[in-house]
Scaffold this active site. Structure first.
Site, PDB file in Angstrom:
ATOM      1  N   CYS A   1       0.816  -1.198   0.000  1.00  0.00           N
ATOM      2  CA  CYS A   1       0.000   0.000   0.000  1.00  0.00           C
ATOM      3  C   CYS A   1       0.853   1.252   0.000  1.00  0.00           C
ATOM      4  CB  CYS A   1      -0.847   0.027   1.272  1.00  0.00           C
ATOM      5  SG  CYS A   1      -1.726  -1.498   1.557  1.00  0.00           S
TER       6      CYS A   1
ATOM      7  N   GLY B   1      -1.159   1.196  -5.035  1.00  0.00           N
ATOM      8  CA  GLY B   1      -2.398   0.478  -4.755  1.00  0.00           C
ATOM      9  C   GLY B   1      -3.543   1.122  -5.489  1.00  0.00           C
TER      10      GLY B   1
ATOM     11  N   ASN C   1       1.323   0.016   5.732  1.00  0.00           N
ATOM     12  CA  ASN C   1       1.892  -0.608   4.549  1.00  0.00           C
ATOM     13  C   ASN C   1       2.820  -1.721   5.013  1.00  0.00           C
ATOM     14  OD1 ASN C   1       4.458   0.471   2.176  1.00  0.00           O
ATOM     15  ND2 ASN C   1       3.104  -1.272   2.093  1.00  0.00           N
ATOM     16  N   GLY C   2       2.452  -2.945   4.684  1.00  0.00           N
ATOM     17  CA  GLY C   2       3.310  -4.056   5.061  1.00  0.00           C
ATOM     18  C   GLY C   2       2.512  -5.305   5.321  1.00  0.00           C
TER      19      GLY C   2
ATOM     20  N   TYR D   1      10.781  -2.552  -8.840  1.00  0.00           N
ATOM     21  CA  TYR D   1       9.480  -2.383  -9.491  1.00  0.00           C
ATOM     22  C   TYR D   1       8.533  -1.425  -8.785  1.00  0.00           C
ATOM     23  CZ  TYR D   1       4.674  -3.766 -10.773  1.00  0.00           C
ATOM     24  OH  TYR D   1       3.372  -3.773 -11.158  1.00  0.00           O
TER      25      TYR D   1
END
Ligand code: SF4
Length: 442
Positions: A6, A33, A100-101, A228
């Site tokens: 995210c 996201g 985020n994770g 990426y």
């Protein structure tokens, strides 16, 4: 089961613009996201707006109220469900959090998701700082978090291994904590610094800011952010994502050269890698694959159906550029192989004489339990296969990947996580991996 990857933002604003800044930053973190988005802010209590889809579809700015404090989140789900219930921020009325994770050991604490686990730990602690300390003590894995409290506090925290990026900056007189610096800079802001692994940034209701290292651990930053996931114009922990990608391409050309007429990148994140390959090999670069403006990243769509429907109309080909040519096709990574197989066919259908695939990362062979949705090993094209076998499966003349050592030297950091390539998980606690896989299986 919920895993996350995210983008997050937290804003403290001197002039009550926090909600609007958070909204703008979220739009610039959209690449992290695209399935849901949400914003919490203070307006006589914690208010939360969230919805499915891109930021502009999920949140109608007309409903955003002025506030001095706001957090926001963009999410792609890895559950396969992708429902609004899973969208963040998650609030209990006293605090709201966006993260985020992935916290792989959350299930040992009787909660349904890792987000709920964080909320539970924070709620049961005497204050927010004590909650973060407790979290750092018992949680494993990757968790960059932003939190707002009904008392008007803003907190940012990056897990002790620093798996995911988090940066502190300013836009005007407003403090902004966000996943990537590029979003803050694009809005005319300046970067104060990266939040350090294990560091808590605390802003009180008057805008007084302090920081504290809560826990320390050997750092293990996600190499895939450089390959990426992050935007090319971001700089993470002092390393430019763009430059790292160019170097991945240069090393790819040096170690995995093939005689060819043109270098063609799979847009978008592979372009800098192809620039590096072309520069080093002296083979001209051609932007012969065109990504349609509406295309979403197929890898981050949660189900196979959705992925395939996205693939249908994702790429156009410049026939003139590839007809009769020997092509080095550059991609940043290959996960399941669906996209690459289709692109190789597209190249051949449009007259390419040879298609040699060169990949700017090592073979992805293992799932990630630290925040990125890679499927189980069985679904990964590189698991248990040689490069020759992979080439035959995707219909290419040859396929070669970077080695882990080559990737590390290209990025220029020794403190990188490479578990999805090596199977060596830099986690705090030890796990029965088959049990983890069954917990995380969709
Ligand atoms: S396993 Fe791979 S994707 Fe997951 S954190 Fe490590 S490097 Fe990143």
């Amino acid at each position: 089961m919920i895993k996350e990857h995210c983008g997050i933002v937290g804003v403290w604003s001197k002039d009550n613009k926090a909600t609007f800044i958070a909204y703008e930053v979220l739009k610039l973190l959209q690449h992290r996201g695209q399935e849901s988005a949400g914003i919490s802010y203070i307006d006589g209590g914690i208010k939360t707006l969230k919805g499915m889809g891109l930021v502009e579809d999920a949140i109608d700015p007309i409903f955003l109220k002025s506030s001095n404090l706001s957090i926001g989140h963009v999410r792609y789900s890895t559950t396969g469900k992708g429902t609004i219930d899973e969208a963040q921020p998650l609030s209990n009325g006293k605090i709201s959090l966006a993260f985020n994770g992935t916290i792989p050991n959350y299930y040992k604490f009787g909660t349904n998701t890792d987000t709920e686990f964080i909320l539970k730990v924070l709620s049961e602690s005497e204050d927010i700082k004590a909650g973060i300390r407790k979290l750092a003590d018992i949680a494993d894995g990757a968790y960059s978090i932003v939190i707002l409290t009904s008392d008007g506090e803003l907190i940012g925290f990056r897990d002790p291994k620093g798996f995911r990026p988090l940066v502190l900056g300013k836009i005007g007189e407003n403090y902004v904590i966000a996943s990537e610096d590029s979003a803050i800079r694009q809005l005319g802001g300046s970067i104060i610094r990266d939040v350090k692994p294990g560091e808590m940034i605390y802003v009180d209701k008057n805008g007084n800011i302090e920081s504290e290292i809560i826990a320390s651990s050997p750092v293990s930053f996600c190499s895939f952010e450089y390959i990426y996931f992050a935007r090319s114009d971001s700089v993470i922990d002092g390393v430019s994502v763009y430059s790292a990608r160019v170097r991945l391409g240069e090393i790819l050309a040096e170690k995995h050269y093939v005689d060819a007429d043109i270098v063609v990148p799979v847009p978008e994140s592979s372009i800098p890698i192809a620039v590096g390959y072309s520069r080093k090999s002296k083979i001209p670069l051609e932007l012969a694959l065109v990504r349609s403006m509406i295309a979403k990243r197929s890898f981050i769509m949660p189900t196979q159906d959705k992925r395939e429907s996205v693939l249908e109309d994702k790429f156009g080909v410049v026939k003139d550029a590839i007809q009769g040519k020997r092509i080095v096709l550059i991609d940043d990574s290959i996960v399941r192989g669906n996209t690459m197989k289709r692109i190789v066919k597209l190249m051949r259908d449009n007259g390419a004489r040879q298609v040699h695939v060169r990949v700017g990362s090592p073979k992805i062979r293992y799932p990630c339990y630290m925040g990125i949705d890679f499927p189980t090993s069985r679904e990964l094209i590189a698991y248990g296969k040689t490069e020759k076998e992979i080439a035959s499966e995707i219909g290419a003349d040859s396929v070669e990947y970077l080695t882990i050592e080559e990737m590390i030297s290209a990025i220029g950091r020794k403190d990188l996580c490479h578990a999805c390539f090596s199977g060596v998980y830099p986690l705090k606690f030890s796990y029965d991996m088959s049990q983890l896989e069954s917990v995380f299986k969709r």
